[in-house]
Design a protein around this motif. Sequence first.
Motif, PDB file in Angstrom:
ATOM      1  N   ILE A 205      -6.698   6.696  32.043  1.00 24.71           N
ATOM      2  CA  ILE A 205      -6.365   8.097  31.775  1.00 24.71           C
ATOM      3  C   ILE A 205      -7.564   8.813  31.168  1.00 24.71           C
ATOM      4  O   ILE A 205      -8.126   8.360  30.159  1.00 24.71           O
ATOM      5  N   HIS A 206      -7.926   9.955  31.759  1.00 27.10           N
ATOM      6  CA  HIS A 206      -9.056  10.753  31.262  1.00 27.10           C
ATOM      7  C   HIS A 206      -8.735  12.248  31.308  1.00 27.10           C
ATOM      8  O   HIS A 206      -9.612  13.059  31.593  1.00 27.10           O
ATOM      9  N   THR A 207      -7.496  12.612  30.996  1.00 29.78           N
ATOM     10  CA  THR A 207      -7.090  14.012  30.984  1.00 29.78           C
ATOM     11  C   THR A 207      -7.129  14.553  29.558  1.00 29.78           C
ATOM     12  O   THR A 207      -7.022  13.790  28.582  1.00 29.78           O
ATOM     13  N   PRO A 208      -7.241  15.870  29.403  1.00 27.66           N
ATOM     14  CA  PRO A 208      -7.008  16.459  28.087  1.00 27.66           C
ATOM     15  C   PRO A 208      -5.505  16.473  27.805  1.00 27.66           C
ATOM     16  O   PRO A 208      -4.690  16.187  28.699  1.00 27.66           O
ATOM     17  N   LEU A 209      -5.136  16.810  26.586  1.00 22.25           N
ATOM     18  CA  LEU A 209      -3.727  16.973  26.245  1.00 22.25           C
ATOM     19  C   LEU A 209      -3.352  18.441  26.422  1.00 22.25           C
ATOM     20  O   LEU A 209      -3.864  19.315  25.726  1.00 22.25           O
ATOM     21  N   THR A 210      -2.470  18.706  27.372  1.00 20.95           N
ATOM     22  CA  THR A 210      -1.948  20.046  27.617  1.00 20.95           C
ATOM     23  C   THR A 210      -0.439  19.915  27.800  1.00 20.95           C
ATOM     24  O   THR A 210       0.102  18.800  27.829  1.00 20.95           O
ATOM     25  N   GLU A 211       0.244  21.041  27.921  1.00 19.35           N
ATOM     26  CA  GLU A 211       1.682  20.967  28.205  1.00 19.35           C
ATOM     27  C   GLU A 211       1.930  20.263  29.532  1.00 19.35           C
ATOM     28  O   GLU A 211       2.958  19.610  29.728  1.00 19.35           O
ATOM     29  N   THR A 213       0.114  17.744  30.757  1.00 21.30           N
ATOM     30  CA  THR A 213      -0.150  16.298  30.700  1.00 21.30           C
ATOM     31  C   THR A 213       0.643  15.574  29.617  1.00 21.30           C
ATOM     32  O   THR A 213       0.636  14.344  29.580  1.00 21.30           O
ATOM     33  N   ARG A 214       1.298  16.294  28.723  1.00 24.72           N
ATOM     34  CA  ARG A 214       2.086  15.635  27.677  1.00 24.72           C
ATOM     35  C   ARG A 214       3.174  14.774  28.323  1.00 24.72           C
ATOM     36  O   ARG A 214       3.958  15.245  29.143  1.00 24.72           O
ATOM     37  N   TYR A 215       3.193  13.507  27.972  1.00 23.41           N
ATOM     38  CA  TYR A 215       4.139  12.533  28.525  1.00 23.41           C
ATOM     39  C   TYR A 215       4.060  12.464  30.051  1.00 23.41           C
ATOM     40  O   TYR A 215       5.057  12.233  30.736  1.00 23.41           O
ATOM     41  N   LEU A 216       2.868  12.673  30.580  1.00 22.58           N
ATOM     42  CA  LEU A 216       2.660  12.486  32.016  1.00 22.58           C
ATOM     43  C   LEU A 216       3.010  11.059  32.415  1.00 22.58           C
ATOM     44  O   LEU A 216       3.547  10.809  33.496  1.00 22.58           O
ATOM     45  N   PHE A 217       2.712  10.130  31.506  1.00 24.93           N
ATOM     46  CA  PHE A 217       3.054   8.722  31.736  1.00 24.93           C
ATOM     47  C   PHE A 217       4.312   8.397  30.944  1.00 24.93           C
ATOM     48  O   PHE A 217       4.273   8.109  29.751  1.00 24.93           O
ATOM     49  N   LEU A 231      -2.575  -0.394  32.349  1.00 17.97           N
ATOM     50  CA  LEU A 231      -2.765   1.003  31.955  1.00 17.97           C
ATOM     51  C   LEU A 231      -3.765   1.088  30.814  1.00 17.97           C
ATOM     52  O   LEU A 231      -3.648   0.369  29.816  1.00 17.97           O
ATOM     53  N   ILE A 232      -4.766   1.969  30.951  1.00 20.55           N
ATOM     54  CA  ILE A 232      -5.780   2.186  29.919  1.00 20.55           C
ATOM     55  C   ILE A 232      -5.723   3.652  29.489  1.00 20.55           C
ATOM     56  O   ILE A 232      -5.753   4.544  30.328  1.00 20.55           O
ATOM     57  N   ASN A 233      -5.662   3.898  28.178  1.00 19.00           N
ATOM     58  CA  ASN A 233      -5.674   5.275  27.682  1.00 19.00           C
ATOM     59  C   ASN A 233      -6.710   5.438  26.578  1.00 19.00           C
ATOM     60  O   ASN A 233      -6.551   4.923  25.476  1.00 19.00           O
ATOM     61  N   THR A 234      -7.784   6.166  26.902  1.00 18.39           N
ATOM     62  CA  THR A 234      -8.804   6.520  25.910  1.00 18.39           C
ATOM     63  C   THR A 234      -8.891   8.040  25.774  1.00 18.39           C
ATOM     64  O   THR A 234      -9.895   8.564  25.293  1.00 18.39           O
ATOM     65  N   ALA A 235      -7.844   8.754  26.211  1.00 18.74           N
ATOM     66  CA  ALA A 235      -7.863  10.221  26.240  1.00 18.74           C
ATOM     67  C   ALA A 235      -7.148  10.793  25.020  1.00 18.74           C
ATOM     68  O   ALA A 235      -7.758  11.020  23.980  1.00 18.74           O
ATOM     69  N   ARG A 236      -5.840  11.006  25.124  1.00 20.65           N
ATOM     70  CA  ARG A 236      -5.012  11.509  24.032  1.00 20.65           C
ATOM     71  C   ARG A 236      -3.697  10.740  24.012  1.00 20.65           C
ATOM     72  O   ARG A 236      -3.099  10.494  25.059  1.00 20.65           O
ATOM     73  N   GLY A 237      -3.241  10.383  22.811  1.00 22.90           N
ATOM     74  CA  GLY A 237      -2.043   9.573  22.676  1.00 22.90           C
ATOM     75  C   GLY A 237      -0.814  10.145  23.344  1.00 22.90           C
ATOM     76  O   GLY A 237      -0.092   9.434  24.076  1.00 22.90           O
ATOM     77  N   PRO A 238      -0.485  11.445  23.132  1.00 22.09           N
ATOM     78  CA  PRO A 238       0.761  11.982  23.684  1.00 22.09           C
ATOM     79  C   PRO A 238       0.788  12.140  25.197  1.00 22.09           C
ATOM     80  O   PRO A 238       1.787  12.594  25.738  1.00 22.09           O
ATOM     81  N   VAL A 239      -0.284  11.784  25.905  1.00 22.11           N
ATOM     82  CA  VAL A 239      -0.207  11.739  27.361  1.00 22.11           C
ATOM     83  C   VAL A 239       0.729  10.604  27.788  1.00 22.11           C
ATOM     84  O   VAL A 239       1.300  10.629  28.876  1.00 22.11           O
ATOM     85  N   VAL A 240       0.916   9.631  26.910  1.00 20.87           N
ATOM     86  CA  VAL A 240       1.784   8.485  27.183  1.00 20.87           C
ATOM     87  C   VAL A 240       3.023   8.554  26.294  1.00 20.87           C
ATOM     88  O   VAL A 240       2.916   8.721  25.074  1.00 20.87           O
ATOM     89  N   ASP A 260      -6.630   3.156  23.066  1.00 19.33           N
ATOM     90  CA  ASP A 260      -7.512   3.564  21.976  1.00 19.33           C
ATOM     91  C   ASP A 260      -6.932   4.744  21.217  1.00 19.33           C
ATOM     92  O   ASP A 260      -7.359   5.031  20.104  1.00 19.33           O
ATOM     93  N   VAL A 261      -5.975   5.429  21.825  1.00 20.03           N
ATOM     94  CA  VAL A 261      -5.359   6.611  21.226  1.00 20.03           C
ATOM     95  C   VAL A 261      -3.853   6.411  21.188  1.00 20.03           C
ATOM     96  O   VAL A 261      -3.277   5.776  22.073  1.00 20.03           O
ATOM     97  N   ARG A 262      -3.210   6.990  20.162  1.00 18.89           N
ATOM     98  CA  ARG A 262      -1.790   6.733  19.942  1.00 18.89           C
ATOM     99  C   ARG A 262      -1.052   8.023  19.604  1.00 18.89           C
ATOM    100  O   ARG A 262      -1.641   9.058  19.328  1.00 18.89           O
ATOM    101  N   ASP A 263       0.265   7.923  19.588  1.00 16.09           N
ATOM    102  CA  ASP A 263       1.129   9.034  19.222  1.00 16.09           C
ATOM    103  C   ASP A 263       2.259   8.496  18.341  1.00 16.09           C
ATOM    104  O   ASP A 263       3.193   7.887  18.852  1.00 16.09           O
TER     105      ASP A 263
END
Length: 323
Positions: A205-211, A213-217, A231-240, A260-263
């Motif tokens: 995942i390499h997206t910014p956090l926007t409305e 992309t929030r919980y896209l995953f 699944l790898i997330n180094t972007a923003r926690g709330p994308v997942v 690497d990022v959490r929510d």
Amino acid sequence: MAYEILVSDSKVIDLESGRSAFSDIEATLRTTEAREPNELIEEAAGVDAMIVDASTQVTTSVLRSLDSLQVVGRSGIGVDNVDLETAQELGIPVVNVPDYCLDEVSTHALGMLLSCARKLPQLDAAVKRGEWDWSPARPICRLQGQTVGIVGFGKIGRNFAQKLRGLEVDVLVYDPYLSARDLSGFDVTRASFDQLLADSDFVSIHTPLTEETRYLFAAEAFETMPDHAVLINTARGPVVDEEALVAALKAGDLGGVGLDVRDPEPPENDPIADFENVVLSPHAGFYSEDSRRELTRSVSEDVARVLQGEEPRNPVDATDGWE
């Protein structure tokens, strides 16, 4: 004229480099631990500029309360913590560092991918328990020839794709803001989100956090991914959606996860840490000593430009896509 600059980013900003960048103007830098709006309003009263990290909430109430504020510097790439529409309405420029930590984050993502692919956490834990047996890590499949999906093909996503070239993997890309022409020059294939999920052995995942992309995953995405997928997330926690992620891990619907990022950050009573096939780090992907120095110099120099009535080099456009 003397300027007062509030730095709400003691973790990332190198203050000595920052003071050097402001050497051409008379400026006083002071730091604060304030992150929440009410505390920030109190701390920032009378300041001419703020330099903030991702955890500092520069909300509408903050921006409307600070009459003297001339510019907001975001020490990083993402600006989801700054109300860009209000800043634009008030004529307050927001600047960021779009080339920040491209090598560091893409390398961190690659490190997590390789660690999960070779099941290094499980093997490391077994050896430290005194066990000398490779078989509990079975099955491990050859990485060559597998498919890596990249969600978000901005500068970090592109840097990550370049690092994958030597691994002889197939690369799929999902980014609704890019055309096929934008992908020319990269050895990648454009895909829909669902196609990427269904066909990828690894998803980064390499997206910014926007409305958007929030919980896209969330649960539907995990159901679409193969059971062996990582699944790898180094972007923003709330994308997942972490509740859905825990459910998928419990059900065996994922082969591994690197976060690497959490929510929220830091996580509390973290059930994800209990799974052997998960690699975790504390939002450290940005870090190198080189990146800290470059970050400080870039954001500080741009803030100084605005204070002196010049155009910034890196103004943030609220209409940008996933760059």
